[in-house]
Design a protein around this motif. Structure first.
Motif, PDB file in Angstrom:
ATOM      1  N   ARG A 149       0.857  -1.183   0.000  1.00 37.10           N
ATOM      2  CA  ARG A 149       0.000   0.000   0.000  1.00 37.10           C
ATOM      3  C   ARG A 149       0.892   1.232   0.000  1.00 37.10           C
ATOM      4  O   ARG A 149       1.950   1.233   0.622  1.00 37.10           O
ATOM      5  CB  ARG A 149      -0.914   0.023   1.228  1.00 37.10           C
ATOM      6  CG  ARG A 149      -1.888  -1.123   1.312  1.00 37.10           C
ATOM      7  CD  ARG A 149      -2.893  -1.160   0.174  1.00 37.10           C
ATOM      8  NE  ARG A 149      -3.664   0.032   0.038  1.00 37.10           N
ATOM      9  CZ  ARG A 149      -4.935   0.167   0.303  1.00 37.10           C
ATOM     10  NH1 ARG A 149      -5.619  -0.861   0.743  1.00 37.10           N
ATOM     11  NH2 ARG A 149      -5.554   1.309   0.149  1.00 37.10           N
ATOM     12  N   GLN A 150       0.458   2.274  -0.694  1.00 34.52           N
ATOM     13  CA  GLN A 150       1.293   3.465  -0.853  1.00 34.52           C
ATOM     14  C   GLN A 150       0.449   4.723  -0.798  1.00 34.52           C
ATOM     15  O   GLN A 150      -0.705   4.726  -1.203  1.00 34.52           O
ATOM     16  CB  GLN A 150       2.025   3.379  -2.202  1.00 34.52           C
ATOM     17  CG  GLN A 150       2.871   4.577  -2.518  1.00 34.52           C
ATOM     18  CD  GLN A 150       3.633   4.393  -3.821  1.00 34.52           C
ATOM     19  OE1 GLN A 150       4.221   3.353  -4.044  1.00 34.52           O
ATOM     20  NE2 GLN A 150       3.612   5.394  -4.665  1.00 34.52           N
ATOM     21  N   THR A 151       1.046   5.799  -0.286  1.00 36.38           N
ATOM     22  CA  THR A 151       0.430   7.117  -0.290  1.00 36.38           C
ATOM     23  C   THR A 151       1.512   8.132  -0.600  1.00 36.38           C
ATOM     24  O   THR A 151       2.701   7.832  -0.479  1.00 36.38           O
ATOM     25  CB  THR A 151      -0.275   7.422   1.051  1.00 36.38           C
ATOM     26  OG1 THR A 151      -1.003   8.629   0.920  1.00 36.38           O
ATOM     27  CG2 THR A 151       0.713   7.519   2.186  1.00 36.38           C
ATOM     28  N   SER A 152       1.134   9.313  -1.014  1.00 37.80           N
ATOM     29  CA  SER A 152       2.098  10.360  -1.377  1.00 37.80           C
ATOM     30  C   SER A 152       1.947  11.555  -0.436  1.00 37.80           C
ATOM     31  O   SER A 152       1.275  12.529  -0.755  1.00 37.80           O
ATOM     32  CB  SER A 152       1.886  10.797  -2.829  1.00 37.80           C
ATOM     33  OG  SER A 152       2.103   9.717  -3.697  1.00 37.80           O
ATOM     34  N   PRO A 212       7.033   9.009  -1.844  1.00 39.56           N
ATOM     35  CA  PRO A 212       5.968   8.043  -1.568  1.00 39.56           C
ATOM     36  C   PRO A 212       6.249   7.286  -0.271  1.00 39.56           C
ATOM     37  O   PRO A 212       7.385   6.906  -0.001  1.00 39.56           O
ATOM     38  CB  PRO A 212       6.019   7.090  -2.762  1.00 39.56           C
ATOM     39  CG  PRO A 212       6.760   7.817  -3.823  1.00 39.56           C
ATOM     40  CD  PRO A 212       7.686   8.757  -3.122  1.00 39.56           C
ATOM     41  N   ARG A 232       5.527   3.901   1.455  1.00 39.07           N
ATOM     42  CA  ARG A 232       5.089   2.571   1.027  1.00 39.07           C
ATOM     43  C   ARG A 232       5.184   1.600   2.199  1.00 39.07           C
ATOM     44  O   ARG A 232       6.199   1.545   2.889  1.00 39.07           O
ATOM     45  CB  ARG A 232       5.982   2.083  -0.113  1.00 39.07           C
ATOM     46  CG  ARG A 232       5.581   0.755  -0.682  1.00 39.07           C
ATOM     47  CD  ARG A 232       6.412   0.385  -1.887  1.00 39.07           C
ATOM     48  NE  ARG A 232       6.136   1.339  -2.955  1.00 39.07           N
ATOM     49  CZ  ARG A 232       7.092   1.874  -3.726  1.00 39.07           C
ATOM     50  NH1 ARG A 232       8.346   1.572  -3.563  1.00 39.07           N
ATOM     51  NH2 ARG A 232       6.759   2.724  -4.679  1.00 39.07           N
ATOM     52  N   ARG A 257       4.688  -2.534   3.136  1.00 36.91           N
ATOM     53  CA  ARG A 257       4.665  -3.842   2.477  1.00 36.91           C
ATOM     54  C   ARG A 257       4.431  -4.923   3.519  1.00 36.91           C
ATOM     55  O   ARG A 257       5.064  -4.933   4.570  1.00 36.91           O
ATOM     56  CB  ARG A 257       5.994  -4.078   1.779  1.00 36.91           C
ATOM     57  CG  ARG A 257       6.081  -5.329   0.980  1.00 36.91           C
ATOM     58  CD  ARG A 257       7.425  -5.345   0.231  1.00 36.91           C
ATOM     59  NE  ARG A 257       7.476  -6.382  -0.735  1.00 36.91           N
ATOM     60  CZ  ARG A 257       8.176  -7.501  -0.589  1.00 36.91           C
ATOM     61  NH1 ARG A 257       8.902  -7.685   0.492  1.00 36.91           N
ATOM     62  NH2 ARG A 257       8.156  -8.415  -1.520  1.00 36.91           N
TER      63      ARG A 257
END
Length: 189
Positions: free
Chosen positions: A112-115, A167, A169, A171
């Motif tokens: 999952r990732q967000t900026s 980013p 991230r 995992r």
């Protein structure tokens, strides 16, 4: 009046009633629709109310771990609170993402990732059940470190992440058996 005129009159009346029924149904559907838009934060600037007292938990400002309070349910909104006047009071702004997945050793990892912007703070809350062992790793944080093993007993694993500007991230991988994952990343004020 002949039979044709009578049939046309009935047909016109039937068509008019059908149009009126469709218009009334459309109006009702529009009125009954749920409101959309932004969801308010769990706690406003006024702080928690007396009704929130059974959901209060104390969070450590150093590592984001829940220090005291009722057992957290990932499906329920939480009010994170520390004593008034504490400059490091930790309040949840909003949930960035939530993931419920079943992981297997042979399957792909969940990423999952967000900026975020540099300096943004997040609370990662993870719990899992199953026969395997969950491994959590993250990058894009000032606190990047080694993989974090999580025992899948249903207990909460929490960590505060400080965004490094790129980013962010997270995992999730599993070894030794299947795991049911429940994870949430929440922005902190």
């Amino acid at each position: 009046m002949d039979a044709r005129a009578d049939d046309r009159w009935r047909g016109g009346l039937l068509a008019g009633l059908a149009v009126a029924a469709l218009a009334a149904g459309g109006w009702w559907w529009w009125q009954a629709a749920p409101a959309t838009g932004p969801v308010p934060a769990a706690v406003g600037s006024a702080g928690p109310t007396e009704a929130d007292l059974d959901r209060l938990v104390l969070v450590s400002p150093e590592d984001g771990r829940v220090v005291a309070g009722p057992e957290a349910d990932p499906d329920e909104p939480l009010v994170f609170h520390q004593e008034p006047g504490d400059p490091d009071a930790t309040l949840i702004s909003h949930t960035v993402w939530q993931d419920r997945s079943q992981l297997t050793p042979a399957g792909p990892p969940v990423v999952r990732q967000t900026s975020p912007s540099r300096g943004d703070r997040y609370l990662l809350v993870v719990s899992c059940t199953g026969t395997g062992k969950l491994v959590v790793s993250f990058s894009g944080s000032d606190d990047d470190g080694s993989d974090q093993p999580v025992a899948c007993s249903g207990a909460l694993f929490t960590v505060t992440l400080h965004a490094a500007g790129g980013p962010l991230r997270v995992r999730f991988t599993v070894t030794g058996g299947d795991v049911d994952l429940n994870a949430r990343l929440a922005a902190l004020f």
